[in-house]
Design a protein around this motif. Structure first.
Motif, PDB file in Angstrom:
ATOM      1  N   GLU A 229       1.229  -1.196   0.019  1.00  0.00           N
ATOM      2  CA  GLU A 229       0.385   0.186  -0.034  1.00  0.00           C
ATOM      3  C   GLU A 229       0.474   0.828   0.230  1.00  0.00           C
ATOM      4  O   GLU A 229       1.150   1.912  -0.728  1.00  0.00           O
ATOM      5  CB  GLU A 229      -0.919   0.095   1.118  1.00  0.00           C
ATOM      6  CG  GLU A 229      -2.202   1.188   1.330  1.00  0.00           C
ATOM      7  CD  GLU A 229      -2.427   1.052   2.574  1.00  0.00           C
ATOM      8  OE1 GLU A 229      -2.918   2.118   2.906  1.00  0.00           O
ATOM      9  OE2 GLU A 229      -2.358  -0.591   3.335  1.00  0.00           O
ATOM     10  N   ILE A 230       1.667   1.173   0.682  1.00  0.00           N
ATOM     11  CA  ILE A 230       2.961   2.422   0.673  1.00  0.00           C
ATOM     12  C   ILE A 230       3.167   2.384  -0.123  1.00  0.00           C
ATOM     13  O   ILE A 230       3.376   3.421  -1.395  1.00  0.00           O
ATOM     14  CB  ILE A 230       3.630   2.096   1.929  1.00  0.00           C
ATOM     15  CG1 ILE A 230       3.299   1.715   3.242  1.00  0.00           C
ATOM     16  CG2 ILE A 230       4.700   3.141   2.030  1.00  0.00           C
ATOM     17  CD1 ILE A 230       4.103   1.792   4.064  1.00  0.00           C
ATOM     18  N   TYR A 231       3.898   1.393  -0.933  1.00  0.00           N
ATOM     19  CA  TYR A 231       3.994   1.948  -2.313  1.00  0.00           C
ATOM     20  C   TYR A 231       3.735   2.090  -3.889  1.00  0.00           C
ATOM     21  O   TYR A 231       4.241   3.184  -4.240  1.00  0.00           O
ATOM     22  CB  TYR A 231       5.375   0.080  -2.950  1.00  0.00           C
ATOM     23  CG  TYR A 231       5.640   0.349  -4.364  1.00  0.00           C
ATOM     24  CD1 TYR A 231       7.055   0.714  -4.636  1.00  0.00           C
ATOM     25  CD2 TYR A 231       4.482   0.018  -5.692  1.00  0.00           C
ATOM     26  CE1 TYR A 231       7.556   0.496  -5.529  1.00  0.00           C
ATOM     27  CE2 TYR A 231       5.553  -0.015  -6.870  1.00  0.00           C
ATOM     28  CZ  TYR A 231       6.050   0.052  -6.408  1.00  0.00           C
ATOM     29  OH  TYR A 231       7.002   0.492  -8.263  1.00  0.00           O
ATOM     30  N   LYS A 232       1.909   1.882  -3.378  1.00  0.00           N
ATOM     31  CA  LYS A 232       1.701   2.246  -4.447  1.00  0.00           C
ATOM     32  C   LYS A 232       1.320   3.915  -3.932  1.00  0.00           C
ATOM     33  O   LYS A 232       0.802   4.650  -5.096  1.00  0.00           O
ATOM     34  CB  LYS A 232       0.009   1.810  -3.959  1.00  0.00           C
ATOM     35  CG  LYS A 232      -0.050   0.246  -5.039  1.00  0.00           C
ATOM     36  CD  LYS A 232      -1.517  -0.538  -4.589  1.00  0.00           C
ATOM     37  CE  LYS A 232      -1.578  -1.902  -5.584  1.00  0.00           C
ATOM     38  NZ  LYS A 232      -3.005  -2.421  -4.787  1.00  0.00           N
ATOM     39  N   SER A 239       5.682  11.259  -8.510  1.00  0.00           N
ATOM     40  CA  SER A 239       5.162  11.248 -10.295  1.00  0.00           C
ATOM     41  C   SER A 239       5.610  12.786 -10.623  1.00  0.00           C
ATOM     42  O   SER A 239       5.451  13.228 -11.750  1.00  0.00           O
ATOM     43  CB  SER A 239       4.260  11.128 -10.739  1.00  0.00           C
ATOM     44  OG  SER A 239       2.569  11.353  -9.687  1.00  0.00           O
ATOM     45  N   SER A 240       4.577  13.692  -9.222  1.00  0.00           N
ATOM     46  CA  SER A 240       5.008  14.740  -9.236  1.00  0.00           C
ATOM     47  C   SER A 240       6.184  15.691  -8.907  1.00  0.00           C
ATOM     48  O   SER A 240       5.494  15.533  -7.357  1.00  0.00           O
ATOM     49  CB  SER A 240       3.744  15.698  -9.657  1.00  0.00           C
ATOM     50  OG  SER A 240       3.708  16.891  -9.805  1.00  0.00           O
ATOM     51  N   PRO A 241       6.676  17.075  -8.481  1.00  0.00           N
ATOM     52  CA  PRO A 241       7.369  17.113  -7.307  1.00  0.00           C
ATOM     53  C   PRO A 241       6.462  18.155  -6.669  1.00  0.00           C
ATOM     54  O   PRO A 241       6.114  18.553  -5.659  1.00  0.00           O
ATOM     55  CB  PRO A 241       8.146  18.286  -7.946  1.00  0.00           C
ATOM     56  CG  PRO A 241       8.255  17.600  -9.418  1.00  0.00           C
ATOM     57  CD  PRO A 241       7.383  17.205 -10.034  1.00  0.00           C
TER      58      PRO A 241
END
Length: 281
Positions: A229-232, A239-241
C-alpha cells in the motif's frame, strides 16, 4: 601602481581571504587592525552608536581605548554637517571643538570614516601623531577601504542575524513532538530534528546528506506491514514534484505512523518535508 593603490588592493585581498577562512565574529576587528597597519596610524578604533545616549569604542588598537563611552549627539551633528562623508582632519580641532578628544589625545591629525549611511551604526576613527600625506592617492585608498569596511559590516550583521534565526528555528523544530525530515532537491543537503533522528536510527539531529536520510527512510518503510500500500501511494507521490500526501499510514510491528510528505518551494530551496506522527504508543 602607486603605494596607496597597492595598500588598498592589499586590504581588499586580505579581507577577502579572511572572508573565506575565518569566523565572521572576528572579521571587523581584523579589518580595523589591518587598516591601522597599512596606513601607519597610531590608533584605530570602531565607534558604535548603541543608543541615543551611548557611543562605545570597540575593536580598538591600542586596546586600552576599548569600552570608552562618548556622547553621541555632537558626533552625529558632525557627521550630518559633513553629509556622512569621510572627515579629514589634517590638524585636530581645539579641544572644545574636538568631539573625539577622549580618544584622540597627544595626536596631530585624524580621519573619521562613516561605514554606514545612517547615524545609528558605526564609524572608524584613525589617528596619527605625525600626520600622513593627504595626497589624492592616499584619499582614494581611504575611500576604497571605507567601501570595503561598509561591506564587511553589512556582511557580519547579516550573517549574525541569520545565525540567530537558524539557532532559534532549530530549537523550535527540535522540540516538536513529530519526527521531521527535510530533503533538498539539490542532492547535497537535508535536515532532521531530534525525533526524526531517533525514529530513523541516525546518530543525531541536524544536517544530513539526502542519501543518508533516504536510505534510513527506506529501511523504515521496509519494516512496515503494509509495504504494498505504501509503495502504490509513493508512486503517485513522486510522479510530480508538486504532489503531496497527508495522513498516509505506515503500519509498523509495534506502532502506527501517520506520514505526510509536503513539497517545499521558495526562491532559495526546493525539496520535500516529511512528517511522521506516532498514532499509538
Amino acid at each position: 601602481m602607486s603605494i596607496w593603490e597597492r595598500k588598498a588592493l592589499n586590504f581588499i585581498n586580505q579581507t577577502s581571504r579572511w572572508d573565506k577562512d575565518k569566523h565572521i565574529s572576528s572579521f571587523l576587528a581584523f579589518s580595523i587592525s589591518l587598516v591601522k597597519n597599512l596606513t601607519g596610524a597610531d590608533i584605530a578604533l570602531q565607534l558604535e552608536f548603541e543608543d541615543e545616549d551611548t557611543a562605545k569604542v570597540k575593536c580598538a588598537s591600542p586596546v586600552h581605548l576599548n569600552d570608552i563611552v562618548l556622547n553621541p549627539e555632537p558626533i552625529k551633528k558632525l557627521l550630518y554637517a559633513h553629509g556622512f562623508k569621510t572627515i579629514y582632519w589634517r590638524e585636530l580641532p581645539v579641544p572644545k571643538e574636538n568631539v573625539f578628544k577622549e580618544v584622540l589625545q597627544a595626536l596631530s591629525s585624524a580621519i573619521i570614516i562613516p561605514v554606514n549611511t545612517t547615524p545609528n551604526n558605526s564609524l572608524l576613527v584613525l589617528g596619527w601623531s605625525e600626520p600622513p600625506s593627504f595626497e589624492p592617492d592616499f584619499v582614494e585608498c581611504i575611500e576604497t577601504i571605507r567601501l570595503r569596511l561598509k561591506e564587511i559590516l553589512l556582511q557580519s550583521q547579516q550573517q549574525l542575524y541569520f545565525q540567530r534565526v537558524a539557532i532559534r528555528f532549530a530549537a523550535i523544530l527540535h522540540t516538536i513532538p513529530h519526527a521531521l525530515v527535510f530533503i533538498n532537491n539539490d542532492g547535497f543537503s537535508g535536515w532532521v530534528n531530534q525525533e526524526g533522528a531517533t525514529l530513523l536510527g541516525l546518530s543525531g539531529p541536524g544536517e544530513q546528506l539526502p542519501a543518508v536520510l533516504s536510505d534510513a527512510m527506506m529501511q523504515l518503510r521496509n519494516k512496515a506491514l503494509n509495504t504494498e500500500e505504501i509503495y502504490k501511494k509513493a508512486v503517485h507521490l513522486f510522479s510530480s514534484p508538486e504532489n503531496a500526501l497527508t495522513n498516509w499510514t505506515w503500519q509498523l510491528e509495534n506502532s502506527t505512523l501517520s506520514v505526510s510528505c509536503l513539497p517545499v518551494t521558495t526562491q532559495q530551496i526546493s525539496g520535500r518535508l516529511w512528517i511522521f506522527e506516532t498514532l499509538d504508543q
